[in-house]
Design a protein around this motif. Structure first.
Motif, PDB file in Angstrom:
ATOM      1  N   ILE A   1       0.834  -1.203   0.000  1.00 32.80           N
ATOM      2  CA  ILE A   1       0.000   0.000   0.000  1.00 32.80           C
ATOM      3  C   ILE A   1       0.871   1.256   0.000  1.00 32.80           C
ATOM      4  CG2 ILE A   1      -1.681   1.335   1.309  1.00 32.80           C
ATOM      5  CD1 ILE A   1      -2.910  -1.087   0.059  1.00 32.80           C
ATOM      6  N   ALA A   2       1.933   1.249   0.816  1.00 35.28           N
ATOM      7  CA  ALA A   2       2.793   2.426   0.945  1.00 35.28           C
ATOM      8  C   ALA A   2       3.570   2.720  -0.328  1.00 35.28           C
ATOM      9  CB  ALA A   2       3.774   2.237   2.096  1.00 35.28           C
ATOM     10  N   SER A   3       3.745   1.732  -1.195  1.00 36.47           N
ATOM     11  CA  SER A   3       4.492   1.977  -2.430  1.00 36.47           C
ATOM     12  C   SER A   3       3.806   3.034  -3.295  1.00 36.47           C
ATOM     13  CB  SER A   3       4.658   0.679  -3.223  1.00 36.47           C
ATOM     14  OG  SER A   3       3.394   0.188  -3.677  1.00 36.47           O
ATOM     15  N   GLY A   4       2.477   3.198  -3.108  1.00 38.00           N
ATOM     16  CA  GLY A   4       1.773   4.236  -3.863  1.00 38.00           C
ATOM     17  C   GLY A   4       2.223   5.632  -3.475  1.00 38.00           C
ATOM     18  N   PRO A   5       1.989   6.050  -2.225  1.00 36.78           N
ATOM     19  CA  PRO A   5       2.448   7.396  -1.841  1.00 36.78           C
ATOM     20  C   PRO A   5       3.952   7.577  -1.923  1.00 36.78           C
ATOM     21  CG  PRO A   5       1.607   6.170   0.069  1.00 36.78           C
ATOM     22  CD  PRO A   5       1.206   5.407  -1.159  1.00 36.78           C
ATOM     23  N   LEU A   6       4.724   6.521  -1.682  1.00 29.14           N
ATOM     24  CA  LEU A   6       6.177   6.659  -1.745  1.00 29.14           C
ATOM     25  C   LEU A   6       6.668   6.893  -3.171  1.00 29.14           C
ATOM     26  CD1 LEU A   6       7.420   3.933   0.773  1.00 29.14           C
ATOM     27  CD2 LEU A   6       7.453   6.410   1.073  1.00 29.14           C
ATOM     28  N   SER A   7       5.843   6.544  -4.161  1.00 26.92           N
ATOM     29  CA  SER A   7       6.265   6.754  -5.552  1.00 26.92           C
ATOM     30  C   SER A   7       6.178   8.221  -5.951  1.00 26.92           C
ATOM     31  CB  SER A   7       5.406   5.912  -6.505  1.00 26.92           C
ATOM     32  OG  SER A   7       4.065   6.369  -6.529  1.00 26.92           O
ATOM     33  N   TYR A   8       5.554   9.047  -5.092  1.00 25.54           N
ATOM     34  CA  TYR A   8       5.398  10.466  -5.404  1.00 25.54           C
ATOM     35  C   TYR A   8       6.392  11.298  -4.608  1.00 25.54           C
ATOM     36  CZ  TYR A   8       1.011   9.224  -7.699  1.00 25.54           C
ATOM     37  OH  TYR A   8       0.067   8.686  -8.529  1.00 25.54           O
ATOM     38  N   THR A   9       7.657  11.104  -4.875  1.00 26.24           N
ATOM     39  CA  THR A   9       8.672  11.968  -4.270  1.00 26.24           C
ATOM     40  C   THR A   9       8.705  13.319  -4.984  1.00 26.24           C
ATOM     41  OG1 THR A   9      10.361  11.045  -5.739  1.00 26.24           O
ATOM     42  CG2 THR A   9      10.099  10.008  -3.576  1.00 26.24           C
ATOM     43  N   THR A  10       7.796  13.513  -5.929  1.00 23.22           N
ATOM     44  CA  THR A  10       7.797  14.699  -6.792  1.00 23.22           C
ATOM     45  C   THR A  10       6.640  15.640  -6.489  1.00 23.22           C
ATOM     46  OG1 THR A  10       6.522  13.466  -8.451  1.00 23.22           O
ATOM     47  CG2 THR A  10       8.912  13.443  -8.666  1.00 23.22           C
ATOM     48  N   SER A  11       6.078  15.581  -5.272  1.00 22.48           N
ATOM     49  CA  SER A  11       4.859  16.344  -5.010  1.00 22.48           C
ATOM     50  C   SER A  11       5.060  17.857  -5.078  1.00 22.48           C
ATOM     51  CB  SER A  11       4.269  15.949  -3.653  1.00 22.48           C
ATOM     52  OG  SER A  11       5.233  15.990  -2.623  1.00 22.48           O
ATOM     53  N   ALA A  12       6.290  18.341  -4.916  1.00 22.88           N
ATOM     54  CA  ALA A  12       6.537  19.793  -5.050  1.00 22.88           C
ATOM     55  C   ALA A  12       6.343  20.266  -6.490  1.00 22.88           C
ATOM     56  CB  ALA A  12       7.945  20.137  -4.580  1.00 22.88           C
ATOM     57  N   ASP A  13       6.357  19.347  -7.450  1.00 29.43           N
ATOM     58  CA  ASP A  13       6.122  19.719  -8.850  1.00 29.43           C
ATOM     59  C   ASP A  13       4.774  20.416  -9.014  1.00 29.43           C
ATOM     60  OD1 ASP A  13       8.379  18.196  -9.059  1.00 29.43           O
ATOM     61  OD2 ASP A  13       7.591  16.779 -10.528  1.00 29.43           O
ATOM     62  N   PHE A  14       3.797  20.036  -8.169  1.00 37.21           N
ATOM     63  CA  PHE A  14       2.428  20.522  -8.343  1.00 37.21           C
ATOM     64  C   PHE A  14       2.056  21.596  -7.327  1.00 37.21           C
ATOM     65  CE2 PHE A  14       2.980  16.116  -9.610  1.00 37.21           C
ATOM     66  CZ  PHE A  14       2.714  16.234 -10.964  1.00 37.21           C
ATOM     67  N   SER A  15       3.002  21.967  -6.452  1.00 34.65           N
ATOM     68  CA  SER A  15       2.744  23.050  -5.496  1.00 34.65           C
ATOM     69  C   SER A  15       3.614  24.274  -5.782  1.00 34.65           C
ATOM     70  CB  SER A  15       3.011  22.566  -4.065  1.00 34.65           C
ATOM     71  OG  SER A  15       4.369  22.198  -3.885  1.00 34.65           O
ATOM     72  N   ARG A  16       4.525  24.191  -6.741  1.00 29.45           N
ATOM     73  CA  ARG A  16       5.510  25.267  -6.944  1.00 29.45           C
ATOM     74  C   ARG A  16       4.914  26.547  -7.508  1.00 29.45           C
ATOM     75  NH1 ARG A  16       8.565  24.179 -12.504  1.00 29.45           N
ATOM     76  NH2 ARG A  16       6.973  22.979 -13.597  1.00 29.45           N
ATOM     77  N   TYR A  17       3.705  26.487  -8.081  1.00 30.90           N
ATOM     78  CA  TYR A  17       3.080  27.692  -8.604  1.00 30.90           C
ATOM     79  C   TYR A  17       2.264  28.436  -7.554  1.00 30.90           C
ATOM     80  CZ  TYR A  17       4.313  26.987 -13.496  1.00 30.90           C
ATOM     81  OH  TYR A  17       5.001  26.870 -14.683  1.00 30.90           O
ATOM     82  N   LEU A  18       2.142  27.882  -6.346  1.00 27.63           N
ATOM     83  CA  LEU A  18       1.423  28.577  -5.292  1.00 27.63           C
ATOM     84  C   LEU A  18       2.245  29.772  -4.807  1.00 27.63           C
ATOM     85  CD1 LEU A  18       0.093  25.548  -3.209  1.00 27.63           C
ATOM     86  CD2 LEU A  18      -1.228  27.049  -4.727  1.00 27.63           C
ATOM     87  N   PRO A  19       1.604  30.829  -4.319  1.00 26.22           N
ATOM     88  CA  PRO A  19       2.344  31.984  -3.813  1.00 26.22           C
ATOM     89  C   PRO A  19       3.336  31.590  -2.731  1.00 26.22           C
ATOM     90  CG  PRO A  19       0.021  32.520  -4.029  1.00 26.22           C
ATOM     91  CD  PRO A  19       0.144  31.052  -4.296  1.00 26.22           C
ATOM     92  N   ARG A  20       4.434  32.298  -2.679  1.00 25.59           N
ATOM     93  CA  ARG A  20       5.526  31.987  -1.753  1.00 25.59           C
ATOM     94  C   ARG A  20       5.052  31.917  -0.297  1.00 25.59           C
ATOM     95  NH1 ARG A  20      10.957  32.921  -2.672  1.00 25.59           N
ATOM     96  NH2 ARG A  20      10.360  34.139  -4.519  1.00 25.59           N
ATOM     97  N   ALA A  21       4.077  32.761   0.069  1.00 21.25           N
ATOM     98  CA  ALA A  21       3.636  32.840   1.456  1.00 21.25           C
ATOM     99  C   ALA A  21       2.578  31.798   1.821  1.00 21.25           C
ATOM    100  CB  ALA A  21       3.088  34.234   1.749  1.00 21.25           C
ATOM    101  N   THR A  22       2.276  30.871   0.924  1.00 27.38           N
ATOM    102  CA  THR A  22       1.283  29.835   1.213  1.00 27.38           C
ATOM    103  C   THR A  22       1.706  29.038   2.449  1.00 27.38           C
ATOM    104  OG1 THR A  22       0.767  29.630  -1.145  1.00 27.38           O
ATOM    105  CG2 THR A  22       0.047  27.846   0.298  1.00 27.38           C
ATOM    106  N   PRO A  23       0.833  28.868   3.441  1.00 25.98           N
ATOM    107  CA  PRO A  23       1.213  28.143   4.661  1.00 25.98           C
ATOM    108  C   PRO A  23       1.644  26.707   4.368  1.00 25.98           C
ATOM    109  CG  PRO A  23      -0.836  29.351   4.994  1.00 25.98           C
ATOM    110  CD  PRO A  23      -0.534  29.424   3.528  1.00 25.98           C
TER     111      PRO A  23
END
Length: 478
Positions: A238-260
């Protein structure tokens, strides 16, 4: 010096400061940026958008298969459901790994230069980024194609080699179109996709629950070491699914710098956790009523006849959503590995390789069996890689300098010694070694043989994290 240049928008003039070809990537069509730094002027959005991005990618056929597999491994229903919840708690790590995105304005493939150094990170991206992503792309594409073949058959068309090839190419083309258009297209499309898939799987869930044997237990219940062996293997699966996404910052990098940071981590983790638990749970419940060795055909027997084509189409759509994220990140990984190629072209290269592997698997050999075995072993690498990355984020308290990370010159702040950060390289090596000693899947390590348990996941995580924390007393520039 960045290893790639941003893609210019059609008709757009390059910015005088060289930061980007457009102030609003995605609004004019194809995303302009590759692995280059995202300027503040191009940031937008809210962290809650991350929920649908991850939810759409996790309402998938493979989640059903994995959930059913836990029961096939000998667990009773409630044991399987407990394993599903525990294994999916690893989405918290995926959420943590998304935190540097808004701070650095850079994808994970660039942020990890802080861990491994400029040259060391190229090797890291070539293996844990590009190679594994392409294998996952091929595996998921084959799964989607199998469901699509059933749709073709129901339409009365011949399911021969030519038809199969055409179906694979068509699904890949739709997937790659999303990956090429990039971040803005993903954010816009994945909310309606999430809603559509949720509606379909709600119907599937109701149908499955009507046939579920809530008191199910195998004829010979597992006890003692055999039970713990199945539980540990199930959690790793089961954990192999979330562990395969070491790239999650790829989809948050366009958020404003001050995003909590808590909002970024929370919405990312929740978007993966909720659908994964529910869909895997449906698979486990279904395994108490039908043979999940052939989940596609078996599940259709529980559904109304009119709904079966809708179910098959949803399986294809969910896999397209998943693979679009995979192709997007794989394209960035190819750039970060040092190949000077535009992001749009790198995505197409990834797709071409994945399509070739899939066609070979479906039409020529049992290659996917080999790929499946290899993916079982990816936890040996992805677990330690996730641990090193998460530990670095905690040590730096999430503080990363995006422009400094973009500097690949020998005098740059993340060049370290000869382009390699020894702390990251040694920690990853130590973690992978520990995992290999404790694995018991397609091969058996000496520790696993002695204990009769597969402890590859916790061993790799603990050793990699501990080693990095010990060696990285000075984690470099903040």
């Amino acid at each position: 010096m960045a290893s790639t240049l941003p893609d210019p928008h059609p008709g757009a003039r390059p910015a005088s400061d060289g930061s980007a070809a457009s102030r609003a990537p995605g609004r004019a069509g194809v995303e302009a940026h590759g692995i280059d730094h995202i300027p503040d002027s191009a940031r937008r959005g809210r962290p809650r958008e991350l929920f649908s991005v991850w939810a759409a990618a996790n309402v998938t056929y493979l989640s059903l298969v994995v959930g059913g597999a836990l029961v096939l491994m000998g667990l009773n229903l409630w044991q399987a459901l407990a394993v599903i919840v525990v294994g999916n708690l690893f989405w918290l790590l995926t959420g943590l790994l998304a935190v540097p995105g808004p701070v650095a304005g850079a994808p994970s493939e660039v942020v990890t230069r802080a861990l491994y150094g400029v040259r060391g990170n190229r090797v890291n991206n070539a293996v844990t980024g590009w190679l594994i992503s392409v294998c996952y792309f091929a595996l998921n594409l084959a799964a989607a194609a199998t469901a699509a073949f059933s749709l073709v058959d129901r339409a009365g068309l011949p399911v021969n080699a030519g038809t199969k090839a055409a179906v694979v190419v068509l699904i890949a083309a739709v997937t790659l179109a999303i990956g090429v258009y990039g971040h803005a297209a993903i954010v816009r499309l994945y909310l309606p996709i999430t809603l559509a898939l949720s509606a379909v799987f709600a119907v599937v869930g109701v149908a499955v629950l009507r046939h579920t044997d809530f008191g199910y237990a195998p004829a010979t219940p597992l006890t003692g070491r055999d039970l713990w062996a199945a539980v540990s293997a199930g959690i790793a699966l089961i954990a192999s699914g979330p562990l395969s996404y070491t790239t999650s910052a790829d989809f948050s990098r366009y958020l404003p710098r001050a995003t909590p940071a808590k909002a970024v981590a929370g919405w990312t983790a929740l978007g993966g956790f909720v659908p994964s638990v529910l869909v895997c749970g449906i698979g486990a419940c279904a395994a108490t009523a039908v043979d999940m060795n052939d989940p596609e055909s078996s599940l259709q027997r529980l559904l109304p006849g009119w709904f079966r084509p809708v179910f098959l189409f949803a399986l294809v759509l969910g896999t397209i959503a998943l693979n679009a994220l995979t192709s997007y990140s794989a394209g960035l990984a190819l750039q970060a590995a040092g190949l000077r190629i535009r992001r749009t072209l790198s995505v197409l290269v990834d797709g071409a390789v994945a399509v070739a592997l899939t066609l070979y698997a479906l039409l020529v050999s049992d290659f996917l069996d080999t790929v499946g075995d290899v993916l079982q072993l990816t936890v040996l690498l992805l677990g330690p890689a996730t641990a090193v990355y998460a530990t670095d984020i905690l040590l730096r308290r999430g503080r990363y300098d995006g422009p400094a990370l973009a500097d690949e010159s020998p005098g740059g702040p993340f060049w370290y010694t000869g382009g390699v950060n020894a702390a990251g390289a040694l920690a990853l090596t130590a973690g992978v070694t520990a995992s290999a000693l404790c694995v018991d899947s397609v091969c058996t390590g000496p520790v696993a043989a002695a204990l009769g348990l597969d402890l590859a996941l916790p061993a790799g995580l603990a050793v990699a994290s501990g080693t990095y924390a010990l060696l990285a007393r000075r984690v470099g520039p903040q």
